[in-house]
Every structure is written in C-alpha cells, then in structure tokens.
Design a protein around this motif. Structure first.
Motif, PDB file in Angstrom:
ATOM      1  N   UNK A   1       0.799  -1.214   0.000  1.00 59.30           N
ATOM      2  CA  UNK A   1       0.000   0.000   0.000  1.00 59.30           C
ATOM      3  C   UNK A   1       0.834   1.266   0.000  1.00 59.30           C
ATOM      4  N   UNK A   2       2.068   1.189   0.465  1.00 57.22           N
ATOM      5  CA  UNK A   2       2.941   2.351   0.502  1.00 57.22           C
ATOM      6  C   UNK A   2       3.565   2.638  -0.867  1.00 57.22           C
ATOM      7  N   UNK A   3       3.575   1.633  -1.718  1.00 55.23           N
ATOM      8  CA  UNK A   3       4.225   1.752  -3.022  1.00 55.23           C
ATOM      9  C   UNK A   3       3.242   1.459  -4.137  1.00 55.23           C
ATOM     10  N   UNK A   4       3.503   2.054  -5.287  1.00 54.94           N
ATOM     11  CA  UNK A   4       2.739   1.722  -6.492  1.00 54.94           C
ATOM     12  C   UNK A   4       3.730   1.376  -7.586  1.00 54.94           C
ATOM     13  N   UNK A   5       3.258   0.654  -8.579  1.00 53.29           N
ATOM     14  CA  UNK A   5       4.140   0.280  -9.681  1.00 53.29           C
ATOM     15  C   UNK A   5       4.458   1.522 -10.518  1.00 53.29           C
ATOM     16  N   UNK A   6       5.567   1.438 -11.201  1.00 54.86           N
ATOM     17  CA  UNK A   6       5.972   2.537 -12.073  1.00 54.86           C
ATOM     18  C   UNK A   6       4.904   2.777 -13.140  1.00 54.86           C
ATOM     19  N   UNK A   7       4.334   1.697 -13.654  1.00 55.79           N
ATOM     20  CA  UNK A   7       3.294   1.803 -14.676  1.00 55.79           C
ATOM     21  C   UNK A   7       2.064   2.541 -14.138  1.00 55.79           C
ATOM     22  N   UNK A   8       1.670   2.221 -12.908  1.00 61.25           N
ATOM     23  CA  UNK A   8       0.523   2.894 -12.313  1.00 61.25           C
ATOM     24  C   UNK A   8       0.852   4.362 -12.048  1.00 61.25           C
ATOM     25  N   UNK A   9       2.093   4.651 -11.654  1.00 52.52           N
ATOM     26  CA  UNK A   9       2.516   6.040 -11.450  1.00 52.52           C
ATOM     27  C   UNK A   9       2.414   6.823 -12.755  1.00 52.52           C
ATOM     28  N   UNK A  10       2.785   6.174 -13.867  1.00 51.41           N
ATOM     29  CA  UNK A  10       2.657   6.818 -15.174  1.00 51.41           C
ATOM     30  C   UNK A  10       1.200   7.200 -15.442  1.00 51.41           C
ATOM     31  N   UNK A  11       0.292   6.294 -15.121  1.00 50.59           N
ATOM     32  CA  UNK A  11      -1.128   6.545 -15.391  1.00 50.59           C
ATOM     33  C   UNK A  11      -1.684   7.665 -14.516  1.00 50.59           C
ATOM     34  N   UNK A  12      -1.226   7.739 -13.272  1.00 47.84           N
ATOM     35  CA  UNK A  12      -1.763   8.735 -12.345  1.00 47.84           C
ATOM     36  C   UNK A  12      -1.127  10.105 -12.552  1.00 47.84           C
ATOM     37  N   UNK A  13       0.211  10.153 -12.656  1.00 45.19           N
ATOM     38  CA  UNK A  13       0.929  11.427 -12.663  1.00 45.19           C
ATOM     39  C   UNK A  13       1.480  11.821 -14.028  1.00 45.19           C
ATOM     40  N   UNK A  14       1.400  10.933 -15.005  1.00 47.78           N
ATOM     41  CA  UNK A  14       1.911  11.222 -16.341  1.00 47.78           C
ATOM     42  C   UNK A  14       3.321  10.685 -16.514  1.00 47.78           C
ATOM     43  N   UNK A  15       3.559  10.043 -17.624  1.00 47.13           N
ATOM     44  CA  UNK A  15       4.848   9.403 -17.888  1.00 47.13           C
ATOM     45  C   UNK A  15       5.993  10.417 -17.887  1.00 47.13           C
ATOM     46  N   UNK A  16       5.774  11.551 -18.523  1.00 50.71           N
ATOM     47  CA  UNK A  16       6.827  12.568 -18.614  1.00 50.71           C
ATOM     48  C   UNK A  16       7.245  13.044 -17.230  1.00 50.71           C
ATOM     49  N   UNK A  17       6.252  13.347 -16.396  1.00 53.80           N
ATOM     50  CA  UNK A  17       6.555  13.824 -15.039  1.00 53.80           C
ATOM     51  C   UNK A  17       7.335  12.781 -14.246  1.00 53.80           C
ATOM     52  N   UNK A  18       6.837  11.544 -14.239  1.00 52.70           N
ATOM     53  CA  UNK A  18       7.479  10.484 -13.448  1.00 52.70           C
ATOM     54  C   UNK A  18       8.902  10.246 -13.944  1.00 52.70           C
TER      55      UNK A  18
END
Length: 110
Positions: free
Chosen positions: A42-59
C-alpha cells in the motif's frame, strides 16, 4: 473397497489431519504475513501505475532528477506513493528549487 483397504486409507488421511487449534494458529500466521505484505504494498505503487496517475513525462523527469527513487522487487519497479503525491502537490516555486538543486548535484557529480 474392503474393510482393510478402508482402514489403510483412513490411516493415510489421518497422517495429514491437524487439530482445530493447529489450523487456527497456522491460518492466523499466514493471514498476519499477508496483511503485513499488503501494508507494505500500500505504501508503493508500480511505475506503470505512477505513469497513469501522474503522467509518464513527469514520473520519468522526477526519476531522472533523483527527486524520487524506485525499488526493484524482481518483478516490478515500485515507487513510494507518498513521495509522488508530495511532488505533484508542490508549488511551482518549490518544485523549481528542488529541480535546480537536483540538476546542480548532477553536474557536480560528473
């Protein structure tokens, strides 16, 4: 199946039987272990999910600048969600300050 075969079959089954208390104890241990794993997840999310939430460029930019880091658990690249959320909520001025600091550190490392 004759009587002797059924007795042998019953004795084979009894080898694998456990008491109610043993079952409850083993089940509780497994459940506690899984809950601990889920708490960590719960403390971590996958890089792929981070891309979807915050945008690939930003991450990718945050990773490149070293503002966030990822953990490779063998199957996934995990990123701490709290760090991502903190970066996305920064004021523009604070973000630029952190970005320039990270870039300066990168220049001096080379």
């Amino acid at each position: 199946m004759n009587a002797l075969e059924s007795k042998i079959a019953a004795s084979e089954i009894c080898k694998y039987m456990i008491s109610d208390n043993e079952f409850v104890e083993k089940f509780a241990n497994v459940l506690a272990s899984k809950m601990k794993d889920m708490e960590e997840i719960g403390k971590y999310i996958s890089k792929n999910k981070a891309y979807k939430i915050f945008g690939r460029t930003q991450v990718d930019r945050w990773l490149y600048l070293g503002l966030i880091d990822y953990i490779n658990n063998g199957k996934y690249h995990l990123i701490e969600y709290k760090a991502l959320e903190e970066l996305s909520n920064l004021s523009e001025q604070e973000y630029e300050r952190r970005k320039s600091k990270a870039l300066n550190e990168m220049v001096y490392k080379k």
